[in-house]
Scaffold this motif. Structure first.
Motif, PDB file in Angstrom:
ATOM      1  N   VAL A   1       0.904  -1.271  -0.057  1.00 34.89           N
ATOM      2  CA  VAL A   1       0.008  -0.076   0.000  1.00 34.89           C
ATOM      3  C   VAL A   1       0.874   1.220  -0.047  1.00 34.89           C
ATOM      4  CG1 VAL A   1      -1.841   1.424   1.217  1.00 34.89           C
ATOM      5  CG2 VAL A   1      -1.950  -1.328   1.114  1.00 34.89           C
ATOM      6  N   VAL A   2       1.959   1.192   0.919  1.00 39.80           N
ATOM      7  CA  VAL A   2       2.584   2.409   1.067  1.00 39.80           C
ATOM      8  C   VAL A   2       3.367   2.731  -0.219  1.00 39.80           C
ATOM      9  CG1 VAL A   2       4.807   1.786   2.000  1.00 39.80           C
ATOM     10  CG2 VAL A   2       3.899   3.956   2.690  1.00 39.80           C
ATOM     11  N   THR A   3       3.772   1.816  -1.054  1.00 44.12           N
ATOM     12  CA  THR A   3       4.700   1.822  -2.218  1.00 44.12           C
ATOM     13  C   THR A   3       3.703   2.015  -3.431  1.00 44.12           C
ATOM     14  OG1 THR A   3       4.949  -0.520  -2.197  1.00 44.12           O
ATOM     15  CG2 THR A   3       6.581   0.770  -1.290  1.00 44.12           C
ATOM     16  N   LYS A   4       2.690   1.228  -3.525  1.00 44.97           N
ATOM     17  CA  LYS A   4       2.010   1.233  -4.767  1.00 44.97           C
ATOM     18  C   LYS A   4       0.431   1.677  -4.907  1.00 44.97           C
ATOM     19  CE  LYS A   4       4.807  -2.780  -6.356  1.00 44.97           C
ATOM     20  NZ  LYS A   4       4.485  -4.240  -6.631  1.00 44.97           N
ATOM     21  N   GLY A   5      -0.064   2.050  -3.373  1.00 47.38           N
ATOM     22  CA  GLY A   5      -1.420   2.345  -3.273  1.00 47.38           C
ATOM     23  C   GLY A   5      -1.655   3.840  -3.788  1.00 47.38           C
TER      24      GLY A   5
ATOM     25  N   ARG B   1     -19.882  -9.734  15.376  1.00 45.76           N
ATOM     26  CA  ARG B   1     -19.160 -10.049  13.931  1.00 45.76           C
ATOM     27  C   ARG B   1     -18.395  -8.904  13.391  1.00 45.76           C
ATOM     28  NH1 ARG B   1     -21.390 -10.979   8.602  1.00 45.76           N
ATOM     29  NH2 ARG B   1     -20.105 -12.134   7.333  1.00 45.76           N
ATOM     30  N   TYR B   2     -17.122  -9.327  12.703  1.00 45.03           N
ATOM     31  CA  TYR B   2     -16.462  -8.472  11.812  1.00 45.03           C
ATOM     32  C   TYR B   2     -15.941  -9.397  10.591  1.00 45.03           C
ATOM     33  CZ  TYR B   2     -15.342  -5.626  16.081  1.00 45.03           C
ATOM     34  OH  TYR B   2     -15.293  -5.047  17.144  1.00 45.03           O
ATOM     35  N   ALA B   3     -16.135  -8.752   9.754  1.00 50.56           N
ATOM     36  CA  ALA B   3     -15.609  -9.583   8.512  1.00 50.56           C
ATOM     37  C   ALA B   3     -15.368  -8.490   6.969  1.00 50.56           C
ATOM     38  CB  ALA B   3     -16.825 -10.479   7.854  1.00 50.56           C
ATOM     39  N   ILE B   4     -14.131  -8.841   6.467  1.00 53.27           N
ATOM     40  CA  ILE B   4     -13.517  -7.819   5.632  1.00 53.27           C
ATOM     41  C   ILE B   4     -13.596  -8.324   4.153  1.00 53.27           C
ATOM     42  CG2 ILE B   4     -11.256  -7.258   4.483  1.00 53.27           C
ATOM     43  CD1 ILE B   4     -11.826  -5.511   6.785  1.00 53.27           C
ATOM     44  N   ASP B   5     -14.014  -7.324   3.410  1.00 52.26           N
ATOM     45  CA  ASP B   5     -13.996  -7.863   2.063  1.00 52.26           C
ATOM     46  C   ASP B   5     -12.683  -7.002   1.395  1.00 52.26           C
ATOM     47  OD1 ASP B   5     -14.229  -7.725  -0.978  1.00 52.26           O
ATOM     48  OD2 ASP B   5     -15.965  -6.794  -0.838  1.00 52.26           O
ATOM     49  N   ALA B   6     -11.762  -8.096   1.139  1.00 50.41           N
ATOM     50  CA  ALA B   6     -10.430  -7.656   0.770  1.00 50.41           C
ATOM     51  C   ALA B   6     -10.067  -7.590  -0.835  1.00 50.41           C
ATOM     52  CB  ALA B   6      -9.469  -8.512   1.499  1.00 50.41           C
ATOM     53  N   SER B   7     -11.134  -7.707  -1.533  1.00 50.31           N
ATOM     54  CA  SER B   7     -11.113  -7.691  -3.037  1.00 50.31           C
ATOM     55  C   SER B   7     -10.328  -6.693  -3.675  1.00 50.31           C
ATOM     56  CB  SER B   7     -12.353  -8.075  -3.685  1.00 50.31           C
ATOM     57  OG  SER B   7     -13.276  -7.124  -3.450  1.00 50.31           O
ATOM     58  N   LYS B   8     -10.583  -5.484  -2.892  1.00 48.43           N
ATOM     59  CA  LYS B   8      -9.849  -4.289  -3.699  1.00 48.43           C
ATOM     60  C   LYS B   8      -8.395  -4.297  -3.777  1.00 48.43           C
ATOM     61  CE  LYS B   8      -9.639   0.933  -3.249  1.00 48.43           C
ATOM     62  NZ  LYS B   8     -10.540   2.006  -2.619  1.00 48.43           N
ATOM     63  N   ILE B   9      -7.932  -4.620  -2.533  1.00 51.32           N
ATOM     64  CA  ILE B   9      -6.468  -4.733  -2.649  1.00 51.32           C
ATOM     65  C   ILE B   9      -5.757  -5.848  -3.420  1.00 51.32           C
ATOM     66  CG2 ILE B   9      -6.186  -6.099  -0.337  1.00 51.32           C
ATOM     67  CD1 ILE B   9      -3.713  -4.446   0.584  1.00 51.32           C
ATOM     68  N   GLU B  10      -6.605  -6.935  -3.488  1.00 45.36           N
ATOM     69  CA  GLU B  10      -6.279  -7.914  -4.237  1.00 45.36           C
ATOM     70  C   GLU B  10      -6.245  -7.604  -5.749  1.00 45.36           C
ATOM     71  OE1 GLU B  10      -7.258 -12.781  -5.264  1.00 45.36           O
ATOM     72  OE2 GLU B  10      -7.940 -11.830  -3.476  1.00 45.36           O
ATOM     73  N   ARG B  11      -7.539  -6.832  -6.034  1.00 50.36           N
ATOM     74  CA  ARG B  11      -7.553  -6.456  -7.404  1.00 50.36           C
ATOM     75  C   ARG B  11      -6.512  -5.445  -7.858  1.00 50.36           C
ATOM     76  NH1 ARG B  11     -12.105  -5.290  -6.597  1.00 50.36           N
ATOM     77  NH2 ARG B  11     -12.087  -2.877  -6.403  1.00 50.36           N
ATOM     78  N   GLU B  12      -6.607  -4.382  -7.091  1.00 52.28           N
ATOM     79  CA  GLU B  12      -5.523  -3.263  -7.456  1.00 52.28           C
ATOM     80  C   GLU B  12      -3.970  -3.469  -7.193  1.00 52.28           C
ATOM     81  OE1 GLU B  12      -6.589   0.771  -6.034  1.00 52.28           O
ATOM     82  OE2 GLU B  12      -8.876   0.161  -6.769  1.00 52.28           O
ATOM     83  N   LEU B  13      -3.652  -4.125  -6.245  1.00 51.23           N
ATOM     84  CA  LEU B  13      -2.225  -4.271  -5.461  1.00 51.23           C
ATOM     85  C   LEU B  13      -1.865  -5.864  -5.596  1.00 51.23           C
ATOM     86  CD1 LEU B  13      -2.182  -1.769  -2.537  1.00 51.23           C
ATOM     87  CD2 LEU B  13      -2.029  -1.359  -5.253  1.00 51.23           C
ATOM     88  N   HIS B  14      -2.477  -6.578  -6.074  1.00 47.38           N
ATOM     89  CA  HIS B  14      -2.323  -7.984  -6.303  1.00 47.38           C
ATOM     90  C   HIS B  14      -1.779  -8.772  -4.916  1.00 47.38           C
ATOM     91  CE1 HIS B  14      -2.728  -6.930 -10.489  1.00 47.38           C
ATOM     92  NE2 HIS B  14      -1.704  -5.990 -10.284  1.00 47.38           N
ATOM     93  N   TRP B  15      -2.342  -8.280  -3.897  1.00 49.01           N
ATOM     94  CA  TRP B  15      -2.165  -8.996  -2.613  1.00 49.01           C
ATOM     95  C   TRP B  15      -3.140  -9.802  -2.098  1.00 49.01           C
ATOM     96  CZ3 TRP B  15      -4.738  -9.187   1.943  1.00 49.01           C
ATOM     97  CH2 TRP B  15      -3.955  -9.824   3.005  1.00 49.01           C
TER      98      TRP B  15
END
Length: 359
Positions: A245-249, A302-316
């Motif tokens: 994130v800090v290098t490519k976000g 309950r907590y639950a994260i949708d992490a699709s954005k960082i996977e899609r944009e930063l390939h993590w």
């Protein structure tokens, strides 16, 4: 690149520093007040590097912050310094207001003045990366209440609805960071992560607390019925994500970081008991130590994260599964008794906090 990391002696901050020193050519300035949860032993593996520098500074001390910026001339900021334990925030919210809100404000102001004085090239590449939590979003429907609840996830546009003094203070700091971006143009990025676990975790948190209680033959306390659901993220996976994130976000963006591991607290504790029985077998079952205790005030279901954005944009995406990460974590605590014994010989004991009654 030279990165200033606040809270770098803490659990997540130290993982980020270890990652950067061991996997990149960047330099790190670790700025940490060294409160009860800050531990320089977390950084022994990298502390002799000529790319690592330590400054014992409180982020609420503006004069010292200005000195550090002048002296080290960082290219980016990763702001992890925070009071982070919900139970402590129930017992004493003032420290959370001071560090998480006032401290973030002072850091933003010093960073803004510094950034405005940079030449145009350095100004364009500078980043202020604010690391936050999924707890700012409040809680989600529980499957016990709604059979379709697991389809609901926190996204980057989920409205904030914090429940504890801790999450409210982090929500406040998030708002400050966005305001400094919109009002002053400071190039900021925010990440909100799910529950972290792994090596060097201070034992007031659930997973190390359970491991150490089990090794001491003490009760394994579970709030309420233990059906609260969390998404679990291995800390070294998180460290890699934060560096991406800090290098490519993209400036002005928010990225949710999750482990894709939704588990009830009771499942987490039973998994730890099973792993301990495998790695440190004993005649009496660890699981027999499980004890249900009164729930804490304002406990999110309950907590639950949708992490699709960082996977899609930063390939993590996380490398560790829940099972592999948990086994690595238990093994680390078994192999590093000196580290946690020193922690327990300090001010902290394996006792419960946050029992304040609701009015």
């Amino acid at each position: 690149m030279k990165i200033l990391i606040t809270g770098g002696a803490g659990f997540i901050g130290s993982a980020v520093i270890r990652y950067i020193i061991q996997n990149t050519d960047d330099s790190v300035i670790n700025l940490d007040k060294l409160t009860y949860a800050g531990n320089l032993e977390n950084l022994i593996k990298v502390s002799d590097s000529n790319r690592y520098f330590f400054e014992q500074v409180d982020i609420c001390n503006r004069t010292e912050l200005e000195r550090v910026f002048r002296q080290h001339q960082p290219d980016s900021i990763m702001h992890l310094a925070a009071e982070s334990h919900v139970d402590r925030s129930i017992d004493g919210p003032s420290a959370f207001i001071e560090t998480n809100i006032i401290g973030t404000y002072k850091l933003l102001e010093v960073a803004r003045a510094y950034w405005q004085g940079l030449d145009e090239m350095r100004k364009q590449t500078f980043r202020f990366h604010h690391i936050s939590t999924d707890e700012v979003y409040g809680d989600l429907p529980h499957p016990n209440e709604n059979g379709q609840a697991l389809k609901h996830l926190f996204t980057e546009s989920t409205a904030y609805e914090p429940s504890s003094p801790y999450s409210a203070s982090k929500a406040s700091s998030d708002h400050l960071v966005r305001a400094w971006r919109k009002t002053y143009g400071l190039p900021t990025i925010i990440t909100n992560c799910s529950n972290n676990y792994g090596p060097y975790h201070f034992p007031e948190k659930l997973i190390p607390h359970i491991i150490l209680n089990a090794l001491h033959g003490k009760p394994l306390p579970i709030y309420g019925t233990g059906d609260q659901i969390r998404d679990w993220l291995y800390v070294e996976d998180h460290a890699h994500a934060l560096y991406q994130v800090v290098t490519k976000g993209r400036i002005g963006e928010t990225y949710n970081i999750g482990g894709h591991n939704e588990k009830q607290n009771i499942q987490v504790v039973k998994t730890l008991c099973t792993i301990l029985q495998e790695l440190r077998p004993q005649e009496a079952r660890y699981e027999d130590l499980i004890t249900f205790v009164k729930d804490r005030p304002g406990h999110d279901r309950r907590y639950a994260i949708d992490a699709s954005k960082i996977e899609r944009e930063l390939h993590w995406k996380p490398k560790e599964s829940f099972e592999s990460g948990m086994k690595k974590t238990v093994q680390w605590y078994l192999d590093n008794t000196i580290w946690w014994q020193r922690v327990l010989n300090g001010d902290y004991q394996l006792t419960r906090l946050g029992e304040t009654n609701q009015e």
